[in-house]
Design an enzyme around this catalytic site. Sequence first.
Site, PDB file in Angstrom:
ATOM      1  N   TYR A 161      47.293 -33.230  77.463  1.00  0.00           N
ATOM      2  CA  TYR A 161      46.627 -31.946  77.261  1.00  0.00           C
ATOM      3  C   TYR A 161      47.643 -30.808  77.300  1.00  0.00           C
ATOM      4  O   TYR A 161      47.646 -29.932  76.433  1.00  0.00           O
ATOM      5  CB  TYR A 161      45.565 -31.759  78.343  1.00  0.00           C
ATOM      6  CG  TYR A 161      44.801 -30.462  78.261  1.00  0.00           C
ATOM      7  CD1 TYR A 161      43.715 -30.326  77.396  1.00  0.00           C
ATOM      8  CD2 TYR A 161      45.142 -29.370  79.060  1.00  0.00           C
ATOM      9  CE1 TYR A 161      42.999 -29.143  77.320  1.00  0.00           C
ATOM     10  CE2 TYR A 161      44.438 -28.189  78.988  1.00  0.00           C
ATOM     11  CZ  TYR A 161      43.366 -28.073  78.122  1.00  0.00           C
ATOM     12  OH  TYR A 161      42.667 -26.887  78.051  1.00  0.00           O
ATOM     13  N   LYS A 165      48.587 -28.242  74.236  1.00  0.00           N
ATOM     14  CA  LYS A 165      48.362 -26.798  74.343  1.00  0.00           C
ATOM     15  C   LYS A 165      49.660 -26.010  74.183  1.00  0.00           C
ATOM     16  O   LYS A 165      49.672 -24.920  73.601  1.00  0.00           O
ATOM     17  CB  LYS A 165      47.684 -26.460  75.676  1.00  0.00           C
ATOM     18  CG  LYS A 165      46.234 -26.896  75.754  1.00  0.00           C
ATOM     19  CD  LYS A 165      45.389 -26.205  74.690  1.00  0.00           C
ATOM     20  CE  LYS A 165      43.922 -26.535  74.815  1.00  0.00           C
ATOM     21  NZ  LYS A 165      43.080 -25.844  73.796  1.00  0.00           N
TER      22      LYS A 165
END
Length: 258
Positions: A161, A165
């Site tokens: 993640y 990002k």
Amino acid sequence: MSFVEDLFSLEGKTAVVIGGTGVLCGEMAKGLARAGATVALVGRSEEKGAERLREIDEVGGQGFFVPADVASRESLSALLDTVLGTTGRVDILVNGAGVNSPTPVLEITDEEFSRILDINLGAILRSCQIFGAHMLAQGGGSIINVGSISGLGPLSRVFTYSASKAAVHNLSKNLAREWAERKVRVNTIVPGFFPAEQNRKVLTEDRVAAIMGHTPAKRFGEAQELIGATLLLASEKAGSFITGIEMIVDGGFSAMSI
């Protein structure tokens, strides 16, 4: 209309909020609607979409739900066609779809890594290409990509993640540089710790204590606290010279060291 209302007014604008059926983007969508935009809520659950539309209606806003699969370029192209067929334009795009996983780094499979990167990064690239092309032809627009505090610095337990990002932040800056002269602004809104569906699985008691110890405000953010930043980045007047930035909304988390 007062000076402030005029500065942030989105009357006559259309906003597409991908991930608008979720907690954070749902509040952002409601804020855009209250400022006067017609909001296209995009998600996979018609039931959640109907619930969000009721909330928008309750505050006097206008919106409609469009189902879409962000993993599919064809689905995103159809989404644009649907919105244009309904309102005739797209002025604001919020890219908020995302997935998370607490898998330890040595246990991350190729399949999981590819899936998370495709949803969190690939889908944003696809939607920016599709909607960005429309905005360029239209003569301007605002794209707001939802990043993460974990995209600024590494956080434990969210390895893929965080990587996805961080790439979103970089992509947004590249697009901002590419399209600035043609009046398409691209920015990243960076939420700190806001309890939502995708991060509840990693918010253990010890982790919450660590977060609070590193957050000067000593609390989690509330979803409606993203609305002000969203309106600034969306507004053609208030945010006209703002592009390529990371708008951090984190209660001071990123300002802490030791």
